[in-house]
Scaffold this motif. Structure first.
Motif, short mmCIF file in Angstrom:
data_model
loop_
_atom_site.label_atom_id
_atom_site.label_comp_id
_atom_site.label_asym_id
_atom_site.label_seq_id
_atom_site.Cartn_x
_atom_site.Cartn_y
_atom_site.Cartn_z
N PRO A 162 0.81 -1.23 0.00
CA PRO A 162 0.00 0.00 0.00
C PRO A 162 0.84 1.27 0.00
O PRO A 162 0.46 2.27 -0.63
N TRP A 163 1.99 1.23 0.68
CA TRP A 163 2.87 2.40 0.73
C TRP A 163 3.61 2.57 -0.59
O TRP A 163 3.87 3.70 -1.02
N GLN A 164 3.96 1.46 -1.23
CA GLN A 164 4.56 1.55 -2.57
C GLN A 164 3.59 2.21 -3.55
O GLN A 164 3.98 3.07 -4.34
N LEU A 165 2.33 1.80 -3.48
CA LEU A 165 1.33 2.34 -4.40
C LEU A 165 1.15 3.84 -4.21
O LEU A 165 1.12 4.60 -5.18
N ILE A 166 1.05 4.27 -2.96
CA ILE A 166 0.83 5.70 -2.74
C ILE A 166 2.10 6.49 -3.00
O ILE A 166 2.05 7.66 -3.41
N ALA A 167 3.26 5.88 -2.79
CA ALA A 167 4.52 6.56 -3.11
C ALA A 167 4.64 6.80 -4.61
O ALA A 167 5.06 7.88 -5.05
N GLU A 168 4.27 5.80 -5.40
CA GLU A 168 4.31 5.97 -6.85
C GLU A 168 3.36 7.08 -7.30
O GLU A 168 3.64 7.83 -8.23
N GLU A 169 2.23 7.17 -6.62
CA GLU A 169 1.22 8.16 -7.01
C GLU A 169 1.62 9.58 -6.61
O GLU A 169 1.30 10.54 -7.32
N THR A 170 2.29 9.71 -5.47
CA THR A 170 2.56 11.04 -4.91
C THR A 170 3.99 11.51 -5.08
O THR A 170 4.28 12.69 -4.87
N GLY A 171 4.89 10.59 -5.42
CA GLY A 171 6.31 10.95 -5.51
C GLY A 171 7.05 10.80 -4.20
O GLY A 171 8.22 11.20 -4.08
#
Length: 415
Positions: free
Chosen positions: A138-147
């Motif tokens: 989940p943190w990888q996904l949001i990191a990809e989305e937000t930078g």
């Protein structure tokens, strides 16, 4: 609340408590079942299954907003679980208890709701090397989305976090620290109170994955001071498909909804929608009502035994199992932290863990094999996976003895 028995002696009569779990009284492949896969899902006592059955037979109706008696009865039963959870983890406010489908859903909720609003390019999220995939992806996904960027706290070969490195990773860029309380693959009990204190000194928020902690010891969320804490019903003698996100009220109030639909709304028009109050802002749609009621019953059950009693019993069984496994030649325990919960991952020399688990199953012994949804841990030890025996309070020394005999049989089978 249904009593375990007619006298208080059952609080330390583990054989009598074990008898409350009918699933354990069966044969698998002609052998008495030895269930040592509790970290994946614990078993359910008859008190809990009967309570769920009672809902289906006598109370089945949708919750919230119904004015008829059956809906009100179901709502009261369902919402009583929220109060029980609040008291069980000592949360300050009932509205800080958000019902989800489980730990994974809870972490995704925080990552998507808090992260999407608050993370920006270059912000950092600290995880550890021993996280379950549910606290990585989940943190990888949001990191990809937000930078945002992930930073990883390493562990040593005993399976203990490098706290010096953790402290050095904290900076003004750190927006979230997401750390497991107890490792599902190693049994390591992390120093989460220290982790939280250091993060708060850095003005960073903390999410703790408590899926393997809440079922086994007393958790005081006010004492820990975690900003978010997550756990699942099915690991604490309850049903699958239901879990909890605890969040501090002031943080939850500022977070946008994660999903849209019924129950999470206040007013809907085609021009604008406003949100319901906490906790319902994050609980869209008809919930798994029976599962929620089941969690409430499971909490009653655990409280009646006593979490201190449970922790003490499981520590005894862990110590006994560790000594017995360490006495076996050619068997190595993976994860030897000084502070451990009742999980033993092990390898048998030159035997793949899946092969070992298959042969153990022929003896009626249920263990989990593979990477345990914690592939970075396996990469640390340069192994494909382990066999994992995870112990609950209803297990016995005889279960451990049968596991030992089973491991010996595995070694002879492949010799």
């Amino acid at each position: 609340m249904t009593k375990l028995a007619n006298d208080t002696s059952t609080k330390t009569d583990w054989n009598k408590i074990r008898s409350q779990f009918p699933v354990l009284d069966q044969k698998i492949n002609g052998q008495d079942l030895v269930y040592l896969d509790n970290a994946a899902s614990s078993q359910m006592p008859v008190i809990v299954s009967d309570r769920i059955d009672h809902y289906h037979k006598k109370e089945h109706s949708n919750v919230h907003r119904g004015i008829h008696s059956l809906s009100q009865k179901a709502t009261d039963a369902y919402e009583s679980t929220r109060t029980k959870v609040q008291e069980f983890i000592n949360a300050r406010h009932k509205e800080e208890i958000i019902f989800t489908t489980g730990t994974t859903d809870s972490i995704n909720l925080v990552a998507q709701s808090y992260g999407r609003k608050n993370f920006n390019t270059g912000d950092e999220i600290i995880l550890s090397e021993m996280e379950h995939h549910a606290n990585i992806v989940p943190w990888q996904l949001i990191a990809e989305e937000t930078g945002a960027v992930l930073r990883i706290v390493p562990m040593n070969d005993a399976g203990e976090l490098d706290m010096d490195t953790y402290e050095s990773l904290l900076s003004e860029k750190t927006k979230m620290v997401a750390i497991v309380h107890v490792s599902n693959a190693l049994g390591t009990v992390n120093p989460v109170k220290e982790i939280i204190n250091l993060a708060h000194q850095n003005e960073s928020l903390v999410l703790i994955d408590g899926a393997q902690a809440v079922p086994h010891s007393k958790v005081d969320i006010q004492d820990l001071d975690a900003d978010f804490y997550t756990f699942s019903a099915h690991k604490m003698c309850g049903p699958t498909g239901f879990g909890v996100l605890y969040g501090k009220k002031e943080i939850l109030q500022d977070m946008p909804p994660y999903r849209g639909g019924g129950d999470m709304i206040d007013k809907v028009t085609f021009e604008e929608t406003t949100w319901n109050d906490l906790p319902y802002k994050f609980e869209a749609g008809t919930p798994p009502i029976a599962a929620g009621i089941g969690l409430g019953s499971a909490i009653d059950y655990l409280n009646e035994i006593g979490m201190d009693e449970i922790a003490s019993r499981e520590a005894q069984l862990l110590d006994y199992a560790t000594k017995r496994i360490n006495d076996l030649e050619g068997v190595r325990i993976i994860g030897t932290a000084k502070d451990k919960a009742s999980v033993i991952s092990f390898l048998i020399d030159n035997i793949h863990s899946t092969d070992a688990g298959t042969i153990l199953d022929q003896k009626g012994i249920a263990v989990r094999t593979g990477h345990h949804c914690a592939q970075p841990i396996m990469q640390h030890y340069d192994i494909p996976g382990t066999a994992r025996a995870s112990i609950s309070f209803y297990n016995t020394e005889e279960d451990i003895d049968k596991l030992i005999d089973g491991i010996k049989y595995v070694k002879d089978f492949f010799s």
